[in-house]
Structure formats: C-alpha cells, structure tokens
Design a protein around this motif. Structure first.
Motif, short mmCIF file in Angstrom:
data_model
loop_
_atom_site.label_atom_id
_atom_site.label_comp_id
_atom_site.label_asym_id
_atom_site.label_seq_id
_atom_site.Cartn_x
_atom_site.Cartn_y
_atom_site.Cartn_z
N TYR A 6 0.82 -1.20 0.00
CA TYR A 6 0.00 0.00 0.00
C TYR A 6 0.86 1.26 0.00
O TYR A 6 0.53 2.24 -0.65
CB TYR A 6 -0.99 0.01 1.18
CG TYR A 6 -1.93 1.17 1.11
CD1 TYR A 6 -2.90 1.24 0.11
CD2 TYR A 6 -1.84 2.22 2.00
CE1 TYR A 6 -3.76 2.33 0.02
CE2 TYR A 6 -2.69 3.32 1.92
CZ TYR A 6 -3.64 3.36 0.93
OH TYR A 6 -4.47 4.44 0.82
N SER A 46 0.13 3.74 -2.90
CA SER A 46 -0.41 5.06 -2.54
C SER A 46 0.56 6.17 -2.93
O SER A 46 0.12 7.28 -3.26
CB SER A 46 -0.78 5.12 -1.06
OG SER A 46 0.35 4.98 -0.23
N THR A 69 -0.34 6.78 -6.44
CA THR A 69 -1.60 7.51 -6.50
C THR A 69 -1.37 8.97 -6.13
O THR A 69 -1.91 9.88 -6.78
CB THR A 69 -2.65 6.87 -5.57
OG1 THR A 69 -2.87 5.52 -5.99
CG2 THR A 69 -3.97 7.63 -5.60
N LEU A 90 -11.17 8.48 -4.38
CA LEU A 90 -9.96 7.86 -3.82
C LEU A 90 -9.59 8.46 -2.48
O LEU A 90 -9.03 7.79 -1.62
CB LEU A 90 -8.79 8.00 -4.79
CG LEU A 90 -8.85 7.14 -6.04
CD1 LEU A 90 -7.65 7.40 -6.93
CD2 LEU A 90 -8.96 5.67 -5.69
N ASN A 119 -11.66 7.18 0.05
CA ASN A 119 -11.20 5.79 0.09
C ASN A 119 -12.29 4.76 0.25
O ASN A 119 -12.05 3.73 0.86
CB ASN A 119 -10.19 5.64 1.22
CG ASN A 119 -8.78 5.80 0.73
OD1 ASN A 119 -8.42 5.28 -0.30
ND2 ASN A 119 -7.98 6.50 1.47
N TYR A 145 -5.83 13.38 0.39
CA TYR A 145 -5.40 11.99 0.16
C TYR A 145 -4.16 11.68 1.00
O TYR A 145 -4.06 10.61 1.60
CB TYR A 145 -5.12 11.74 -1.33
CG TYR A 145 -4.64 10.33 -1.59
CD1 TYR A 145 -5.55 9.28 -1.70
CD2 TYR A 145 -3.28 10.04 -1.70
CE1 TYR A 145 -5.12 7.99 -1.91
CE2 TYR A 145 -2.85 8.75 -1.92
CZ TYR A 145 -3.76 7.72 -2.03
OH TYR A 145 -3.33 6.44 -2.22
N THR A 167 -4.26 8.72 3.75
CA THR A 167 -3.32 7.60 3.62
C THR A 167 -2.52 7.41 4.91
O THR A 167 -2.37 6.29 5.39
CB THR A 167 -2.37 7.84 2.43
OG1 THR A 167 -3.16 7.91 1.24
CG2 THR A 167 -1.35 6.73 2.28
N TYR A 194 -9.65 -3.73 -1.70
CA TYR A 194 -9.51 -2.30 -1.47
C TYR A 194 -8.36 -1.72 -2.29
O TYR A 194 -8.51 -0.70 -2.98
CB TYR A 194 -9.29 -2.05 0.02
CG TYR A 194 -8.98 -0.63 0.37
CD1 TYR A 194 -9.99 0.31 0.45
CD2 TYR A 194 -7.67 -0.23 0.61
CE1 TYR A 194 -9.70 1.63 0.77
CE2 TYR A 194 -7.38 1.07 0.92
CZ TYR A 194 -8.40 2.00 1.01
OH TYR A 194 -8.11 3.30 1.31
N GLU A 200 -8.41 0.86 -5.66
CA GLU A 200 -7.66 2.11 -5.83
C GLU A 200 -6.87 2.10 -7.13
O GLU A 200 -6.85 3.08 -7.87
CB GLU A 200 -6.73 2.35 -4.65
CG GLU A 200 -5.93 3.62 -4.83
CD GLU A 200 -5.23 4.09 -3.57
OE1 GLU A 200 -4.08 4.56 -3.71
OE2 GLU A 200 -5.81 4.03 -2.49
N HIS A 227 -9.15 2.72 -10.14
CA HIS A 227 -9.55 4.11 -10.30
C HIS A 227 -8.37 5.01 -10.66
O HIS A 227 -8.55 6.00 -11.37
CB HIS A 227 -10.27 4.62 -9.05
CG HIS A 227 -11.66 4.07 -8.92
ND1 HIS A 227 -12.59 4.12 -9.93
CD2 HIS A 227 -12.28 3.46 -7.88
CE1 HIS A 227 -13.71 3.57 -9.53
NE2 HIS A 227 -13.55 3.15 -8.28
N ARG A 228 -7.20 4.67 -10.19
CA ARG A 228 -6.01 5.46 -10.58
C ARG A 228 -5.81 5.36 -12.09
O ARG A 228 -5.47 6.35 -12.75
CB ARG A 228 -4.78 4.97 -9.81
CG ARG A 228 -3.55 5.81 -10.07
CD ARG A 228 -2.36 5.32 -9.26
NE ARG A 228 -1.98 3.99 -9.67
CZ ARG A 228 -1.46 3.07 -8.84
NH1 ARG A 228 -1.28 3.33 -7.56
NH2 ARG A 228 -1.12 1.90 -9.29
#
Length: 166
Positions: free
Chosen positions: A12, A16, A19, A49, A52, A84, A88, A124, A128, A131-132
């Motif tokens: 992640y 992230s 992202t 996002l 989340n 974001y 995160t 999850y 993400e 969608h990124r």
C-alpha cells in the motif's frame, strides 16, 4: 488475499505513493474533465480515492479519519491531493495500531458476501489501482502530463531522450 499485515502495508505504501503522484499532477481546471456526460468527472473520481470508499474499511472494523463519501468534491486539486495524503497516513496508522495478522482472518459482511479482512484489503487496493488508471485516462483527455506509475510515461521517456515504446 493478504496473509500478513506487513505485506499489505508495504504494498500500500508503494501504490499510494503512485496515486499521490497522480493526484499531485491534477490542476483545478482538469477536475471538470469527464469521459462522457453522466459519468464521474476527474474531480469526483479523485475525491472517491480520497474518501477511500471508507465504507469498505469501516465495514471491516477499521477506524480512521476520512472525509464523508457524500457531497461534492473540493474544486481545488491541491486540496484533494493534500486530503489523500492525510487519509493515507491515517489509514496506515490505524492498520498498524488496530490490526494484526490475526485480524486478516476475521470475517465481515461485505456487499452481501462474507470476506476475511485479508481479502477486503486486497480488493480495497485493487479498487484504488483501478480508479487510478481511470484518472490517468481522464488526465490525458484534459491535456495534463501523466506521471509514470509502473514505468516512465511518454513525456518522461522523452525527457530522457528516448522515444517511448509503442
């Protein structure tokens, strides 16, 4: 499905960061870009996002601060990117303080199915990433330079003096 909390946390953090790089490249004007009438705009997708889909993680029993899923997204790209960044950090802190490897085996009702938390984290993260990818397409349509995620973007190749592979 994740068997180790640390393996999710490590992955992640990498995803992230990618992202965040994409969100940091947005402009206020680009937030209105839509793929077609009636679909999410770039701003709505970016905001999705940020909050989340907190329902997925809250449904699994994780508690952390995130903006509410309802309502309009901010009109400031930098506000979305900063939100974001905060979410995160809060999510990672919550995982490290509230869950353990044993928590990954606990099961919850998710969308009418019973998922172990390790599967919820897996879905999850894939959510993400999905969608990124949509964000990057809308960024291209809005005329923005797309940052590389799993390798250099066309513009990044060009800045290295290399023609991007086709």
């Amino acid at each position: 499905m994740y068997q180790s909390l640390q393996s999710f946390i490590e992955e992640y953090r990498l995803e992230s960061a990618s992202t965040q790089k994409v969100l940091d490249a947005l402009t206020d004007a680009s937030l209105k870009q839509e793929v077609a009438p009636g679909y999410r705009t770039l701003g709505q997708l970016a905001w999705h996002l940020v909050h989340n889909d907190e329902g997925m993680l809250l449904g699994a029993g994780l508690k952390f601060e995130a903006p509410a899923a309802n309502g309009e997204p901010p009109t400031s790209a930098s506000e979305i990117a900063e939100a974001y960044r905060k979410v995160t950090a809060a999510l990672l802190q919550a995982l490290e303080s509230q869950w353990s490897d044993a928590s990954l085996l606990e099961k919850n009702n998710m969308y009418g199915q019973v998922w172990p938390n390790g599967l919820t984290l897996y879905i999850y993260l894939k959510h993400e990433i999905h969608h990124r990818g949509q964000l990057t397409v809308l960024m291209r349509q809005a005329g923005l330079q797309v940052p590389g995620v799993y390798g250099p973007s066309k513009e990044e190749w060009a800045s290295m003096g290399v023609e991007a592979p086709v």
